[in-house]
Write an enzyme that holds these catalytic residues in place. Sequence first.
Site, PDB file in Angstrom:
ATOM      1  N   CYS A  87      14.492  65.182   5.359  1.00 35.18           N
ATOM      2  CA  CYS A  87      14.737  63.970   6.129  1.00 35.18           C
ATOM      3  C   CYS A  87      16.179  64.044   6.619  1.00 35.18           C
ATOM      4  O   CYS A  87      17.109  64.164   5.801  1.00 35.18           O
ATOM      5  CB  CYS A  87      14.545  62.755   5.210  1.00 35.18           C
ATOM      6  N   CYS A 206      14.818  64.985  13.651  1.00 36.32           N
ATOM      7  CA  CYS A 206      14.133  64.022  12.786  1.00 36.32           C
ATOM      8  C   CYS A 206      12.782  64.650  12.489  1.00 36.32           C
ATOM      9  O   CYS A 206      12.093  65.122  13.410  1.00 36.32           O
ATOM     10  CB  CYS A 206      13.942  62.687  13.501  1.00 36.32           C
TER      11      CYS A 206
HETATM   12  N1  DGL Z   1      12.033  61.651   9.094  1.00 36.22           N
HETATM   13  C1  DGL Z   1      13.324  61.173   8.870  1.00 36.22           C
HETATM   14  C2  DGL Z   1      14.400  61.991   9.518  1.00 36.22           C
HETATM   15  O1  DGL Z   1      14.257  63.187   9.611  1.00 36.22           O
HETATM   16  C3  DGL Z   1      13.643  59.746   9.003  1.00 36.22           C
HETATM   17  C4  DGL Z   1      12.796  58.799   9.625  1.00 36.22           C
HETATM   18  C5  DGL Z   1      13.170  57.408   9.212  1.00 36.22           C
HETATM   19  O2  DGL Z   1      12.784  57.029   8.130  1.00 36.22           O
HETATM   20  O3  DGL Z   1      13.846  56.716   9.994  1.00 36.22           O
HETATM   21  O4  DGL Z   1      15.417  61.476   9.909  1.00 36.22           O
END
Ligand code: DGL
Length: 287
Positions: A87, A206
């Site tokens: 993440c 993301c």
């Molecule tokens: N998938 C996550 C990232 O790579 C975050 C998404 C979120 O919870 O805002 O930033």
Amino acid sequence: MTEKLNPEIASALSQAPGPIGVFDSGYGGLTILRQIRQYMPDYDYIYLGDNARAPYGGHSFEVVYQYTLQAVEALFNRGCHLVILACNTASAKALRTIQQRDLPKMDPNRRVLGIIRPTVEAIGSLTKSRHVGVLATEGTINSGSYGMEVRKQDPDIILTGQACPMWVPLVENYEFDSPGADYFVKKRIDRIMRLDPDIDTLVLACTHYPLLMNKIVKYTPAGVRIMAQGEYVAASLVDYLQRHPEMEARCTKGASCHYLTTESVPKFQESAALFMHEDVTVEQITL
Ligand code: DGL
């Protein structure tokens, strides 16, 4: 409530090898996990999605840090010695504090790794124009983490960031292929290309964004490369375990994958089937 590490269990567990932990705020980390498992199919994995509290993108540093620390503790309690924050938001806002402040107290032999550095290490070899765009959550963009890493790695690269606040909710709500998603995807890609028309590489910073790939490809100008992180993170993990045989020996190899979610089991199963085309066994936990 946080799953606290009982000292006796902790000491027994710290000796026994365990699975590799992969954490994301929600479903996005599944795109990273899939690549990691392709590169390293023999290992055991535990995936934890904090789906009940996702998205993290708009939360403050303190909140993302607290949530991420709770997730790391939960994965350590399940025997993981190595946890990957799949993440960007958690990697940007929580990784350094956990590595520097918490790990030495929790267990100095365990490791938590993020996904920003392996991504940045690959950017330099992909861009020719040296103009790169980063699409990410507000949290990741506002943290400035990509800029900091790129300045260390490739100071000649001109980086332009664009927050895409609606993209994660589109994914978490299964709207990634809907006609409504077109508007939000086009808007952000048009904007970043207007900010710097010389961009030749767009980083999907993301882990949710690869799930919007059809739309992203549709609105990205021809000749601009779209970089998803999964393969770079997976390759970097392979390299890490080769360079750290002591950690490699603490990762079990049973080719299994166990899923944990803070949301309900049926909801996660439905999504996993959608995102991973796979039926999974899921357990609901509270952090
Ligand atoms: N998938 C996550 C990232 O790579 C975050 C998404 C979120 O919870 O805002 O930033």
